[in-house]
Motif scaffolding. Structure first.
Motif, PDB file in Angstrom:
ATOM      1  N   LYS A 200      32.973  41.426  41.521  1.00  0.00           N
ATOM      2  CA  LYS A 200      34.010  40.734  42.164  1.00  0.00           C
ATOM      3  C   LYS A 200      35.281  40.952  41.048  1.00  0.00           C
ATOM      4  O   LYS A 200      36.494  41.288  41.435  1.00  0.00           O
ATOM      5  N   THR A 201      34.970  40.996  39.731  1.00  0.00           N
ATOM      6  CA  THR A 201      36.133  41.326  38.856  1.00  0.00           C
ATOM      7  C   THR A 201      36.510  42.763  38.982  1.00  0.00           C
ATOM      8  O   THR A 201      37.603  42.814  38.788  1.00  0.00           O
ATOM      9  N   MET A 202      35.781  43.677  39.084  1.00  0.00           N
ATOM     10  CA  MET A 202      36.168  45.095  39.248  1.00  0.00           C
ATOM     11  C   MET A 202      37.113  45.080  40.590  1.00  0.00           C
ATOM     12  O   MET A 202      38.087  45.665  40.614  1.00  0.00           O
TER      13      MET A 202
ATOM     14  N   GLU B 229      38.740  42.531  41.789  1.00  0.00           N
ATOM     15  CA  GLU B 229      40.307  41.816  41.371  1.00  0.00           C
ATOM     16  C   GLU B 229      41.153  42.717  40.616  1.00  0.00           C
ATOM     17  O   GLU B 229      42.400  42.996  40.921  1.00  0.00           O
ATOM     18  N   VAL B 230      40.559  43.576  39.520  1.00  0.00           N
ATOM     19  CA  VAL B 230      41.360  44.486  38.860  1.00  0.00           C
ATOM     20  C   VAL B 230      41.814  45.534  39.429  1.00  0.00           C
ATOM     21  O   VAL B 230      42.964  46.055  39.569  1.00  0.00           O
ATOM     22  N   SER B 231      41.119  46.010  40.452  1.00  0.00           N
ATOM     23  CA  SER B 231      41.561  47.009  41.373  1.00  0.00           C
ATOM     24  C   SER B 231      42.742  46.637  42.333  1.00  0.00           C
ATOM     25  O   SER B 231      43.894  47.444  42.612  1.00  0.00           O
ATOM     26  N   ARG B 232      42.594  45.471  42.934  1.00  0.00           N
ATOM     27  CA  ARG B 232      43.904  45.057  43.549  1.00  0.00           C
ATOM     28  C   ARG B 232      44.849  44.802  42.906  1.00  0.00           C
ATOM     29  O   ARG B 232      46.029  44.905  43.276  1.00  0.00           O
ATOM     30  N   HIS B 233      44.822  44.114  41.681  1.00  0.00           N
ATOM     31  CA  HIS B 233      46.136  44.095  40.601  1.00  0.00           C
ATOM     32  C   HIS B 233      46.620  45.316  40.562  1.00  0.00           C
ATOM     33  O   HIS B 233      47.779  45.426  40.319  1.00  0.00           O
ATOM     34  N   GLY B 234      45.972  46.462  40.226  1.00  0.00           N
ATOM     35  CA  GLY B 234      46.323  47.690  40.062  1.00  0.00           C
ATOM     36  C   GLY B 234      47.131  48.265  41.162  1.00  0.00           C
ATOM     37  O   GLY B 234      48.143  48.751  41.072  1.00  0.00           O
TER      38      GLY B 234
END
Length: 111
Positions: free
Chosen positions: A30-32, A34-39
């Motif tokens: 889930k964290t990965m 979310e980081v991808s969406r933020h990127g």
């Protein structure tokens, strides 16, 4: 000559119970994501053109047709999450919607 200094025992390895590994793997996934969406959001915000400056009220501009062409070109672009990056008409519409939201939802519920 022998070393007489006290030695600290080696730290014990950290062991995660097997039942918790699935939770950790799920949380990491889930964290990965979310980081991808933020990127993706940061890339989109970084690639948006600078907004066209709005002339002062009552001051005619010489490049009004160019500004209108830029506004028409931006109408086809993906929408921005940042209200100040919108064109003149879109900014006015969003500002009116924000005002309605604040006056009719935010203030009555939280005020």
């Amino acid at each position: 000559m022998s070393d007489t200094s006290p030695t600290a025992p080696a730290p014990e390895p950290f062991r995660v119970p097997d039942g918790d590994l699935d939770d950790l793997a799920s949380t990491l996934a889930k964290t990965m994501a979310e980081v991808s969406r933020h990127g993706v959001i940061l890339d989109r915000l970084g690639s948006e053109p600078d907004p066209v400056p709005v002339p002062a009220a009552g001051r005619p501009t010489d490049d009004a047709p160019a500004a209108e062409a830029a506004d028409a070109e931006r109408a086809n672009d993906p929408t921005s999450a940042f209200i100040l990056a919108l064109g003149r008409e879109a900014y006015a519409v969003e500002l009116a919607a924000l005002s309605d939201w604040v006056n009719h939802l935010f203030l009555p519920v939280y005020g």
